[in-house]
Design an enzyme around this catalytic site. Structure first.
Site, PDB file in Angstrom:
ATOM      1  N   ARG A 219       0.869  -1.251  -0.061  1.00  9.41           N
ATOM      2  CA  ARG A 219      -0.038   0.117   0.040  1.00  9.41           C
ATOM      3  C   ARG A 219       0.712   1.295  -0.144  1.00  9.41           C
ATOM      4  O   ARG A 219       0.562   2.146  -0.768  1.00  9.41           O
ATOM      5  CB  ARG A 219      -0.936   0.039   1.394  1.00  9.41           C
TER       6      ARG A 219
ATOM      7  N   ASP B 100      -8.496  19.340 -13.367  1.00  8.70           N
ATOM      8  CA  ASP B 100      -8.608  18.060 -13.745  1.00  8.70           C
ATOM      9  C   ASP B 100      -8.393  17.860 -15.067  1.00  8.70           C
ATOM     10  O   ASP B 100      -9.084  18.496 -15.943  1.00  8.70           O
ATOM     11  CB  ASP B 100     -10.000  17.634 -13.528  1.00  8.70           C
TER      12      ASP B 100
ATOM     13  N   TYR C  47     -17.320  17.728 -13.911  1.00  6.95           N
ATOM     14  CA  TYR C  47     -17.439  15.966 -14.134  1.00  6.95           C
ATOM     15  C   TYR C  47     -18.752  15.861 -12.909  1.00  6.95           C
ATOM     16  O   TYR C  47     -18.471  16.369 -11.961  1.00  6.95           O
ATOM     17  CB  TYR C  47     -16.253  15.377 -13.631  1.00  6.95           C
TER      18      TYR C  47
ATOM     19  N   LYS D 237      -9.375   7.146 -18.635  1.00  5.83           N
ATOM     20  CA  LYS D 237     -10.198   7.557 -19.904  1.00  5.83           C
ATOM     21  C   LYS D 237      -8.438   7.657 -20.877  1.00  5.83           C
ATOM     22  O   LYS D 237      -8.234   6.500 -21.348  1.00  5.83           O
ATOM     23  CB  LYS D 237     -10.325   9.147 -19.775  1.00  5.83           C
TER      24      LYS D 237
HETATM   25  C1  LIG Z   1     -14.433   9.683 -15.521  1.00  6.36           C
HETATM   26  C2  LIG Z   1     -13.880  11.046 -14.911  1.00  6.36           C
HETATM   27  C3  LIG Z   1     -13.747  11.489 -13.604  1.00  6.36           C
HETATM   28  C4  LIG Z   1     -13.980  10.107 -12.718  1.00  6.36           C
HETATM   29  O1  LIG Z   1     -12.881   9.050 -12.894  1.00  6.36           O
HETATM   30  P1  LIG Z   1     -13.005   7.449 -12.226  1.00  6.36           P
HETATM   31  O2  LIG Z   1     -11.879   6.825 -12.706  1.00  6.36           O
HETATM   32  O3  LIG Z   1     -14.212   7.257 -13.085  1.00  6.36           O
HETATM   33  O4  LIG Z   1     -13.370   7.618 -10.908  1.00  6.36           O
HETATM   34  C5  LIG Z   1     -13.033  12.542 -13.110  1.00  6.36           C
HETATM   35  N1  LIG Z   1     -13.069  13.639 -13.892  1.00  6.36           N
HETATM   36  C6  LIG Z   1     -13.400  13.564 -15.271  1.00  6.36           C
HETATM   37  C7  LIG Z   1     -13.175  14.905 -15.903  1.00  6.36           C
HETATM   38  C8  LIG Z   1     -13.729  12.423 -15.853  1.00  6.36           C
HETATM   39  O5  LIG Z   1     -13.931  12.384 -17.185  1.00  6.36           O
END
Ligand SMILES: *Cc1c(COP(=O)(O)O)cnc(C)c1O
Length: 411
Positions: free
Chosen positions: A65, A191, A118, A216
């Site tokens: 961890r 983000d 998001y 993504k």
């Molecule tokens: C998908 C997404 C998230 C969340 O991520 P997870 O891997 O699904 O927890 C946060 N911000 C954006 C812009 C996203 O597209």
């Protein structure tokens, strides 16, 4: 490492952190092995050793961890991709965002966020930080930097942005907002999931910390859920590491770390192709009478096209558009497609399409959706790397299905 600072992001994506003989393998594996062990044998009992002093860069590991060689390879690569000093890999983008926010804000603090966040992040802010942790949040239309300036208060400790946003691909001026935050005791987080570090590097534009849902574009193959945080700020990094390893523990597993490291290798090639296809799709949609609006930063019709050219090196593979009709037309269109798969998520090699009002943004109230401009016929597409002509032909099928609707068949 100095000679490496000039390496292109294309090269960093392929090899950074994965030098043979340096990633825990005696055999000289070209690809860093998947280290599944949850614990690591110590050379001897050193009663002076403190956990904070364990250095994964020197090949020192204690417990899975805290750190793990496979995750460490990924973290090294993530930091280099974003041009930052410290990288941390998480079990999801959500865990990365939560841990980042928690490493900065305390009860009584104020946070300013883009209203077009998001949907999951917005729920996290409302239902965890506001409801349970007594943090105050102001959502602003950050497409105008003056709205961010007006929302700042003495007790603002964090500014949280996305650019481009989901699903309307709105942009905020990252360098402009960074300037506002710079002379305050506050942290500016971005983000960067939609752009990926290939097309946008928020730390270079003045942000303090950058996060990703590596689920993504960074992984890029829709086969892992994972997240990342990168920062240059040593103090923030220390708090982040504590929360990542001890306070929360939402770390990326060895197998997911391997998948994301592997996915990143093709980041440059994939992003170029995503963009070529997305631009072709955006231009095609813009030419169709059934489409009333197309939102893609690469189009000259996008309100922030000039800003996109300035702060991004490309426009990415995600776009959204408005169909002329009602929700039944949108359903007919979507259900006629076969190359675009009806699914949430973005950033994988395969093309995905969705209806935000009924899928990703369904948890928002109709009033909240209206405020964000999310109509019942707004469609979001994550354009993959398939053949361009196949994708355009697929969309034609959708338009044909819409045209077949007659008063007799409407329900
Ligand atoms: C998908 C997404 C998230 C969340 O991520 P997870 O891997 O699904 O927890 C946060 N911000 C954006 C812009 C996203 O597209």
């Amino acid at each position: 490492m100095d000679d490496k600072t000039t390496r292109s992001i294309d090269t960093i994506a392929v090899t950074e952190g994965e030098e043979p003989f340096e990633t825990g393998s005696e055999a000289g594996d070209v690809v860093s092995p998947i280290h599944l062990s949850s614990t690591f044998a110590l050379p001897g009992l050193d009663t002076e050793m403190r956990l904070e002093d364990v250095d994964p860069d020197a090949g020192e590991f204690v417990y899975g961890r805290l750190s793990n060689p496979t995750r460490h390879t990924l973290e090294t690569r993530l930091a280099a991709l974003e041009g930052g000093e410290h990288g941390a890999a998480f079990a999801s983008g959500t865990a990365a965002i939560f841990t980042t926010l928690l490493s900065v804000v305390e009860p009584g603090d104020h946070l300013v966020a883009f209203e077009d966040l998001y949907a999951g992040t917005r729920r996290m802010l409302d239902d965890v930080f506001v409801s349970r942790l007594d943090v105050d949040v102001t959502y602003v239309d950050a497409t105008d930097t003056r709205n961010v300036a007006a929302a700042l208060r003495p007790e603002t400790t964090m500014v949280w942005m996305e650019s481009p946003t989901n699903p309307k691909l709105a942009l905020c001026d990252i360098a402009g907002i960074a300037e506002l935050v710079a002379d305050r005791d506050a942290v500016f987080g971005v983000d960067n999931t939609f752009a990926s570090p290939y097309f946008q590097r928020p730390l270079d534009l003045g942000a303090d910390v950058v996060v990703h849902s590596t689920t993504k574009y960074l992984n890029g193959h829709s086969d892992a859920v994972a997240g990342a945080v990168v920062t240059d700020d040593d103090t923030l990094a220390e708090e982040l590491r504590f929360l990542q390893q001890v306070g929360v523990g939402g770390v990326s597993s060895p197998f997911d770390s391997y998948l994301v490291t592997r996915g990143i290798k093709t980041l440059a090639a994939r992003m170029e192709r995503h963009e070529t296809n997305a631009l072709a799709v955006a231009e095609f949609l813009e030419s169709r009478p059934e489409v009333t609006a197309v939102y893609y930063p690469g189009l000259e019709s996008h309100p922030d096209h000039a800003l996109a050219r300035e702060q991004m090196s490309g426009f990415g593979g995600i776009l959204s558009f408005e169909l002329d009709g009602d929700i039944d037309d949108a359903k007919r269109f979507l259900e006629a497609l076969s190359e675009f798969t009806l699914a949430v998520s973005v950033g994988g090699v395969e093309s995905l399409i969705e209806l935000p009002a009924g899928m990703t943004h369904e948890p928002l109230s109709p009033a909240e959706r209206e405020a964000l401009g999310i109509s019942d016929t707004l469609i979001r597409a994550s354009v993959g790397i398939e053949g361009t002509a196949d994708l355009l032909a697929d969309l034609e099928r959708g338009f044909d299905a819409m045209a077949r609707r007659s008063p007799a068949t409407s329900d």
